[in-house]
Design an enzyme around this catalytic site. Structure first.
Site, PDB file in Angstrom:
ATOM      1  N   SER A  69       0.870  -1.173   0.000  1.00  0.00           N
ATOM      2  CA  SER A  69       0.000   0.000   0.000  1.00  0.00           C
ATOM      3  C   SER A  69       0.905   1.221   0.000  1.00  0.00           C
ATOM      4  O   SER A  69       1.665   1.439   0.944  1.00  0.00           O
ATOM      5  CB  SER A  69      -0.906   0.016   1.232  1.00  0.00           C
ATOM      6  OG  SER A  69      -1.601   1.240   1.321  1.00  0.00           O
ATOM      7  N   ARG A  70       0.851   2.004  -1.075  1.00  0.00           N
ATOM      8  CA  ARG A  70       1.766   3.137  -1.191  1.00  0.00           C
ATOM      9  C   ARG A  70       1.369   4.305  -0.301  1.00  0.00           C
ATOM     10  O   ARG A  70       2.098   5.289  -0.222  1.00  0.00           O
ATOM     11  CB  ARG A  70       1.848   3.576  -2.662  1.00  0.00           C
ATOM     12  CG  ARG A  70       2.432   2.492  -3.554  1.00  0.00           C
ATOM     13  CD  ARG A  70       2.767   2.981  -4.951  1.00  0.00           C
ATOM     14  NE  ARG A  70       3.284   1.894  -5.757  1.00  0.00           N
ATOM     15  CZ  ARG A  70       2.574   1.153  -6.585  1.00  0.00           C
ATOM     16  NH1 ARG A  70       1.287   1.396  -6.723  1.00  0.00           N
ATOM     17  NH2 ARG A  70       3.127   0.171  -7.285  1.00  0.00           N
ATOM     18  N   VAL A  71       0.202   4.214   0.316  1.00  0.00           N
ATOM     19  CA  VAL A  71      -0.169   5.219   1.324  1.00  0.00           C
ATOM     20  C   VAL A  71       0.397   4.820   2.671  1.00  0.00           C
ATOM     21  O   VAL A  71       0.921   5.637   3.424  1.00  0.00           O
ATOM     22  CB  VAL A  71      -1.703   5.382   1.382  1.00  0.00           C
ATOM     23  CG1 VAL A  71      -2.107   6.287   2.521  1.00  0.00           C
ATOM     24  CG2 VAL A  71      -2.214   5.924   0.060  1.00  0.00           C
TER      25      VAL A  71
END
Length: 564
Positions: A412-414
């Protein structure tokens, strides 16, 4: 007798004599009509003179001078060929791309190809009744669908028509299916969590409102289940949901509808269905119609979760249409603009700033792989567009490890930017521990001897794996996840066997809700673990551990007695 009475009697006798001589009720019908017409003509001699041709012409001229004249020029085309949901037309000299065209049987089509000598139109309905030589009229309009709050709780098709045989839907407005995504200035960073109810996602792959997270895996490994659990987890929250089914079997769609209805979230969810037997145009437009409905809620300042199930079938539909439209094929026979097809769809998912309402659209697109190959064309396109991916492994699924999420390939790039402090404090080291456990566990498969520290590390990893396992359609609330992982990280599960971890966790959560309700409420509302909350949890967990040990001891004694 007075003079008045005499005069009255004389008048009555005269009237009687007159009626006997000329009774109006005995007049012949034709004679009566003739007399009436004669009297009418006698009384209207002036109007009879006015009804002449000069008078009529003058009245028409004066009325025409008051009218505003307009010249309408309409593009007309002739059907040259029709089949497979595509119609080829000649003519239509002034038509535009994506303009609607109407056919004699009432079906509409959308222009998708413009050439020098012909126009290709995708049909938005059945092609029955359309034949070569039929005239088609350009409408000058773009495709728009009805949207509104009344669509929540309903099952509709791509054009917004109800499929659930319920009351008529009254839309709030009509919106174009195609719309440019909000610009960068209108957006804000993703930092507000969206809980999916799946422990392994909320702890290791956290999602934020406004994020686009791809779910990929082979067929029948639980992709749709993950997405439906995310919708079920929004029960009682302010998040509205849209589920878009693209070319799925009707049995699968009915099962999803029943799952959402039994989970109590149907009232805040819109289900948009495009079946495999629908025209290709409706399957192609389905995700755009779904996000258009979500954007109406976004513009009201609401948070929306939208699921696209799945975009692989959507790309296949577009490839089918493109080949019928004679567009040149590229890699894997997909047309060259297939990347733009999904990028303009997923870019419409965003989180807006307060000046634009502060709403958000969180997208969960689903894609299907072949034998775990995540480097295929459509999948790599979607990975490059989205903000992370959740990869499901078929081997883990077949072993019974559900959800079968491959932590090594999922991201998850967040990340922790969308995690609340309470969750962040209890899971910050779990991903590293899980990765180390998987590395060490590989060596033990070959009978390698390990020291005591490594053995404890393996056992802890097994407990963590067991705690992350979860049944389908059983979302776990955020506060229950926090206390479960708090108990794991603080050592309260160190003596629990891996096969009993889930039972221990369920009974522990039930015990804490009854004996430490205030601490649970603090976690739910404050989203943080204060010192007072930790102290209350330590005390309650110690009491529960004693209760659990007594229960286990009693169980062993009963088993021993039964064997004796």
């Amino acid at each position: 007798m007075s003079d008045l009475d005499i005069a009255t009697q004389k008048r009555l006798s005269d009237l009687s004599d007159r009626l006997r001589r000329n009774d109006p009720l005995s007049v012949n019908r034709n004679l009566f009509l003739k007399e009436v017409k004669a009297k009418v003509i006698e009384r209207l001699p002036d109007r009879k003179e006015q009804l002449r041709s000069e008078f009529v012409i003058s009245e028409l001229q004066s009325a025409s001078q008051k009218q505003k004249h307009r010249l309408f020029v309409q593009s007309v085309g002739t059907v040259q060929h029709v089949g497979n949901g595509i119609a080829t037309l000649s003519g239509l000299p002034m038509v535009h791309l994506e303009e609607l065209v109407t056919f004699p049987n009432g079906v509409e089509g959308m222009v998708l190809n413009l050439d020098r000598k012909h126009v290709d139109v995708i049909l938005l309905g059945d092609d029955t009744g359309i034949r070569g030589g039929d005239l088609a009229l350009a409408t000058g309009k773009r495709l728009s669908i009805p949207v509104g709050m009344s669509y929540l709780g309903r099952v509709v098709d791509t054009l917004g028509r109800p499929l659930d045989n319920d009351r008529v839907i009254v839309p709030s407005e009509y919106r174009f299916v195609e719309r440019i995504a909000p610009g960068v200035i209108d957006r804000v960073p993703v930092d507000t969590p969206l809980f999916t109810g799946t422990k392994i996602i909320d702890t290791l792959l956290p999602l934020g409102r406004g994020q686009r997270e791809l779910i990929i895996g082979d067929r029948q490994v639980g992709k749709t289940t993950l997405a439906l659990d995310a919708i079920l987890s929004q029960k009682g929250t302010d998040v509205r949901c849209v589920y878009v089914s693209i070319g799925q079997k009707k049995t699968s769609v009915l099962r999803a509808i029943e799952t959402l209805r039994s989970g109590g979230v149907m009232g805040q969810t819109t289900i948009l269905v495009s079946s495999p037997d629908d025209p290709p145009a409706l399957r192609y437009l389905a995700p755009y119609a779904g996000v258009t409905m979500a954007e109406f809620l976004l513009d009201q300042g609401m948070d929306v979760l939208i699921v696209y199930d799945d975009l692989t079938k959507h790309a296949d539909t577009y490839r089918e249409m493109s080949l019928l439209l004679r567009r040149p094929p590229g890699r894997e026979a997909y047309p060259g603009d297939v990347f733009y097809l999904h990028s303009r769809l997923l870019e419409r998912a965003c989180r807006l700033n307060d000046g634009h309402g502060g709403g958000s659209i969180t997208a969960l697109p689903i894609a299907t792989t072949q034998r775990g190959n995540i480097s295929s064309y459509i999948v790599t396109n979607l990975i490059s567009i989205t903000d992370g991916q959740i990869v499901l492994d078929a081997d883990e699924f077949n072993k019974g490890n559900k959800p079968a999420i491959d932590i090594g390939r999922s991201v998850s790039r967040v990340g922790s930017a969308a995690q609340v402090p309470a969750m962040k404090s209890v899971v910050k080291a779990l991903k590293l521990e899980l990765s180390q456990y998987e590395e060490v566990e590989r060596f033990t498969r070959f009978g390698t001897e390990v020291n005591e520290a490594t053995r404890k590390q393996i056992e802890r990893g097994q407990r963590l794996n067991a705690l992350l396992r979860q049944g389908p359609n059983q979302p776990v609330p955020f506060e229950d996840q926090v206390v479960q992982f708090f108990a794991l990280t603080e050592g309260f599960m160190d003596e629990i066997k891996p096969d009993q971890v889930n039972l221990f966790a369920r009974e522990m959560v039930s015990y804490l809700h009854n004996h430490a309700a205030q601490a649970i409420d603090c976690i739910r509302h404050e989203r943080a673990l204060s010192e007072d909350t930790k102290t209350a949890l330590y005390r309650a967990l110690d009491d529960f551990l004693d209760h659990w040990n007594k229960k286990v001891k009693q169980h062993h004694e009963n088993d021993h007695g039964n064997r004796a």
